[in-house]
Structures are given as C-alpha cells and as structure tokens.
Design a protein around this motif. Structure first.
Motif, mmCIF file in Angstrom:
data_model
loop_
_atom_site.group_PDB
_atom_site.id
_atom_site.type_symbol
_atom_site.label_atom_id
_atom_site.label_comp_id
_atom_site.label_asym_id
_atom_site.label_seq_id
_atom_site.Cartn_x
_atom_site.Cartn_y
_atom_site.Cartn_z
ATOM 1 N N GLY A 179 -4.242 16.613 70.247
ATOM 2 C CA GLY A 179 -3.614 17.494 71.228
ATOM 3 C C GLY A 179 -4.664 18.236 72.032
ATOM 4 O O GLY A 179 -5.818 17.816 72.141
ATOM 5 N N ILE A 180 -4.277 19.340 72.544
ATOM 6 C CA ILE A 180 -5.193 20.122 73.375
ATOM 7 C C ILE A 180 -6.212 20.858 72.506
ATOM 8 O O ILE A 180 -5.940 21.193 71.360
ATOM 9 C CB ILE A 180 -4.433 21.130 74.253
ATOM 10 C CG1 ILE A 180 -3.657 22.127 73.391
ATOM 11 C CG2 ILE A 180 -3.529 20.429 75.236
ATOM 12 C CD1 ILE A 180 -3.142 23.310 74.156
ATOM 13 N N ASP A 181 -7.365 21.083 73.074
ATOM 14 C CA ASP A 181 -8.397 21.870 72.414
ATOM 15 C C ASP A 181 -8.374 23.249 73.058
ATOM 16 O O ASP A 181 -8.747 23.402 74.221
ATOM 17 C CB ASP A 181 -9.762 21.217 72.598
ATOM 18 C CG ASP A 181 -10.876 21.963 71.875
ATOM 19 O OD1 ASP A 181 -10.616 23.047 71.324
ATOM 20 O OD2 ASP A 181 -11.998 21.454 71.865
ATOM 21 N N PRO A 182 -7.908 24.270 72.322
ATOM 22 C CA PRO A 182 -7.779 25.597 72.931
ATOM 23 C C PRO A 182 -9.098 26.188 73.400
ATOM 24 O O PRO A 182 -9.134 26.941 74.364
ATOM 25 C CB PRO A 182 -7.154 26.449 71.829
ATOM 26 C CG PRO A 182 -7.391 25.702 70.574
ATOM 27 C CD PRO A 182 -7.493 24.256 70.929
ATOM 28 N N VAL A 183 -10.203 25.831 72.744
ATOM 29 C CA VAL A 183 -11.492 26.353 73.176
ATOM 30 C C VAL A 183 -11.903 25.727 74.506
ATOM 31 O O VAL A 183 -12.348 26.415 75.418
ATOM 32 C CB VAL A 183 -12.569 26.115 72.091
ATOM 33 C CG1 VAL A 183 -13.935 26.562 72.588
ATOM 34 C CG2 VAL A 183 -12.202 26.858 70.815
ATOM 35 N N ALA A 184 -11.727 24.418 74.621
ATOM 36 C CA ALA A 184 -12.062 23.744 75.885
ATOM 37 C C ALA A 184 -11.159 24.241 77.004
ATOM 38 O O ALA A 184 -11.609 24.471 78.133
ATOM 39 C CB ALA A 184 -11.919 22.231 75.726
#
Length: 66
Positions: A54-59
């Motif tokens: 899924g998405i990488d919250p840091v990126a």
C-alpha cells in the motif's frame, strides 16, 4: 558532567513531521489511556500497510512537505 553545545544543524528527516502529526491527530481523536501502546499499534499498522504494497506514509508525507 557537562556537555559543550555545538553549532551543529540537525534536520528532521523528510516525512517525519507529517508522520508525527498523523499520530498526534489519532491520539486526540481516540483519546487512548495508554498513549505509548496506542502509538506502537499505530506504527505497526502503518508498517503492515507499507509491507502489503500500500502507500508509504513517510514517502507521502515527504512529498507533501516539499
């Protein structure tokens, strides 16, 4: 024991501010009695999402900060 201060500039890693703001928002919304345990669960969920593709919250946060 004293430590002399230096003129070192320290930078917060990209996306870190956004990551902590997300945690703070969830803590305020949920009002957990044990904030440390809640934070551990919160970050574990984010890690699982990232590992699942899924998405990488840091990126994502780093992109928003730019």
């Amino acid at each position: 024991m004293s430590i002399a201060s230096s003129n070192t500039n320290m930078r917060v890693p990209a996306g870190f501010r956004n990551l902590l703001e997300g945690l703070a928002r969830e803590v305020l919304r949920e009002q957990p009695t044990n904030v440390v345990a809640f934070a551990a669960q919160y970050f574990q969920k984010l890690l699982e999402q990232r590992e699942a593709g899924g998405i990488d919250p840091v990126a994502w946060g780093a992109m928003l900060e730019d």
